[in-house]
Write a protein that holds these residues in place. Structure first.
Motif, short mmCIF file in Angstrom:
data_model
loop_
_atom_site.label_atom_id
_atom_site.label_comp_id
_atom_site.label_asym_id
_atom_site.label_seq_id
_atom_site.Cartn_x
_atom_site.Cartn_y
_atom_site.Cartn_z
N THR A 106 0.78 -1.07 -0.25
CA THR A 106 -0.36 -0.05 0.29
C THR A 106 0.81 1.60 0.01
O THR A 106 1.67 1.09 0.75
CB THR A 106 -0.65 -0.20 1.72
OG1 THR A 106 -1.50 -0.93 1.34
CG2 THR A 106 -2.00 1.54 1.04
N ASP A 118 -2.03 -1.59 -3.30
CA ASP A 118 -2.82 -0.21 -3.08
C ASP A 118 -2.37 1.18 -3.43
O ASP A 118 -1.89 1.53 -2.83
CB ASP A 118 -3.48 -0.67 -1.57
CG ASP A 118 -4.60 0.12 -1.55
OD1 ASP A 118 -4.73 0.95 -2.31
OD2 ASP A 118 -5.61 -0.62 -0.62
N SER A 152 -4.46 6.53 0.23
CA SER A 152 -5.38 8.27 -0.02
C SER A 152 -4.21 8.72 -0.47
O SER A 152 -4.41 10.32 0.11
CB SER A 152 -6.43 8.29 0.64
OG SER A 152 -5.35 7.52 2.76
N ARG A 186 -4.64 13.33 -7.45
CA ARG A 186 -4.60 12.42 -6.46
C ARG A 186 -5.00 11.35 -7.40
O ARG A 186 -5.90 11.34 -7.82
CB ARG A 186 -5.01 12.84 -5.30
CG ARG A 186 -4.95 11.16 -4.28
CD ARG A 186 -5.25 11.91 -2.99
NE ARG A 186 -7.25 12.09 -2.72
CZ ARG A 186 -7.67 10.95 -2.79
NH1 ARG A 186 -8.10 9.99 -2.27
NH2 ARG A 186 -8.76 11.73 -2.57
N GLU A 207 -6.63 6.80 -6.69
CA GLU A 207 -6.70 6.02 -6.01
C GLU A 207 -6.95 4.56 -6.61
O GLU A 207 -7.31 4.69 -8.11
CB GLU A 207 -7.16 6.20 -5.00
CG GLU A 207 -8.66 6.79 -5.30
CD GLU A 207 -9.91 7.12 -4.28
OE1 GLU A 207 -10.97 6.98 -4.93
OE2 GLU A 207 -9.24 7.64 -3.59
#
Length: 458
Positions: A236, A281, A284, A296, A298
């Motif tokens: 992540t 992943d 955020s 951004r 995600e």
């Protein structure tokens, strides 16, 4: 003496024979370009009642060595010396490396290695099949790679040597604000397989320089069975800021041949023996700036490899609160998605970027695979394609466009609609205005042609 395939024979040594070999000066490893800083080296060998023993003492700037080895004739062998691959072995060695950097400097032209290590080894078994055991401890481990901002520090390693395997009981590394730990088994004969390492990361700083910062967390396993590497687990992006530079020197196209220069040979595609099963992943808190895009990201990707080792991905990446700069305008990305359903390098795009806050809001919509995307203009309310282009590039209706504006529209159309199999940008732009041709020769001369006549003005 005479050495047979199964040992040394036909030589008789009786009593005690001693040979001490002192060495002064220094030793220079030419291949590594390293001076060991040797201050003392003594090798003391003894034949005692048919047995062979040797002791070594080495002191150098990079470290020290204290060791001994003993062997005796194979039981039941009475001819000659009797040393064979089945002769018993006893070995002890204490090795201390005061600093790893001088030994590895020649192999790391961009990176810098740091650390100290202590190994205590014991050996048994036979000359043909030695059995080793002992411990290995390393402290102060570090690695710096300035071009990428990688800085690993405060590392330590504890391992046990058991036969043909090294059991890693602790590997600890620190980078940025996070850590990386691992433990498992590593065979001494790596090519035979048997590697199995479990790893875990928490806010581990993979990249840490201006414009390229990335900290990751996750866990998984790494293995090697003798044929294929295996990497499984999940990662992540816990924090990231990636700014990709787009300035590159121009290069010749593949179909251009320079007279007198041998054309480059096509590179063979290297297939990696990799078995990948990794969940990536984006978290955020991952921001990217590249090719005019800023925002951004995600989403999640399931990264795998097929039987040939080719990487594949399954998942979706979305742009959040993103903008895209084009033609001096900052467009708002309403929908930005890359959908992966197969090869990693060819996702499907669903991107729409708008120029807002004007009577006709115009935008660009990109759909289809990355290697063959479809670009079209959109607007709210719906208007003709020529009007969409004018509102997108100029921020006003085409009827208010001047001569310089037409040149700008022509260049914009070329960038938006360049496609060898489609009509030329000039043709598409002219068609959007209901004309057959638009030609902009210079700042003062423009010619508009149609099937009913032409207009030329300066």
């Amino acid at each position: 003496f005479f050495q047979a395939e199964d040992g040394i024979r036909d030589v008789a040594v009786t009593g005690v024979q001693t040979c001490a070999l002192p060495i002064w000066g220094d030793v220079y490893l030419e291949a590594a370009g390293v001076e060991l800083g040797l201050s003392k080296a003594i090798i003391d060998g003894r034949f005692t009642q048919g047995s062979l023993g040797a002791e070594a003492t080495v002191d150098a700037r990079v470290g020290t060595l204290r060791g001994s080895i003993r062997t005796s004739p194979e039981p039941g062998i009475e001819e000659g010396l009797g040393f064979t691959p089945r002769s018993p072995l006893a070995l002890e060695a204490n090795i201390e490396l005061a600093e790893m950097r001088p030994l590895l400097a020649a192999f790391q032209t961009q990176g810098r290695v740091a650390g100290r290590a202590v190994a205590r080894l014991r050996g048994s078994g036979t000359l043909g099949k030695p059995q080793l055991e002992g411990t290995l401890e390393a402290t102060g481990l570090g690695y710096e790679l300035p071009p990428w901002g990688l800085s690993v520090r405060d590392g330590r390693l504890r391992a046990r040597l058991l036969g043909d395997n090294m059991e890693i009981t602790e590997l600890f590394l620190r980078a940025g604000e996070g850590t990386f730990t691992a433990r498992g088994t590593l065979p001494l004969r790596f090519a035979d397989g048997g590697t199995n390492i479990a790893w875990q990361a928490e806010r581990f700083g993979l990249l840490n320089r201006p414009g390229m910062r990335l900290a990751v967390g996750g866990s998984g396993t790494a293995a090697f069975d003798g044929k294929r590497f295996s990497l499984k687990g999940s990662l992540t992006a816990q924090r990231g800021e990636l700014a990709l530079r787009t300035e590159r020197l121009p290069t010749l196209a593949d179909d251009i041949v320079v007279s007198g220069r041998e054309p480059p040979k096509p590179r063979a595609r290297v297939r990696l023996p990799l078995d990948l099963d990794l969940i990536a992943d984006l978290g955020s808190n991952l921001f990217m700036r590249a090719y005019g895009f800023a925002g951004r990201l995600e989403g999640k990707l399931h990264l795998t490899t097929d039987a040939a080792g080719e990487p594949r991905a399954d998942g979706r990446i979305d742009a959040v609160n993103a903008t895209f700069e084009a033609y001096g305008q900052r467009l708002q990305v309403q929908e930005g998605a890359a959908i992966f359903r197969g090869p990693l390098d060819n996702p499907a795009l669903q991107v729409t970027a708008w120029r807002r806050n004007q009577p006709v809001e115009a935008g660009v919509q990109i759909t289809g695979p990355v290697q063959d995307p479809r670009v079209q203009l959109v607007s709210e309310p719906p208007v003709t394609e020529g009007e969409r282009l004018s509102w997108l590039v100029l921020g006003r209706a085409p009827g208010e466009a001047g001569t310089a504006d037409l040149a700008l529209l022509q260049a914009a159309a070329g960038a938006l609609f360049s496609n060898r199999s489609a009509p030329s940008p000039q043709q598409r732009l002219a068609s959007a205005f209901g004309l057959d041709e638009i030609t902009v020769r210079d700042r003062k001369s423009t010619r508009l042609n149609s099937s009913h006549g032409y207009i030329s003005y300066a």
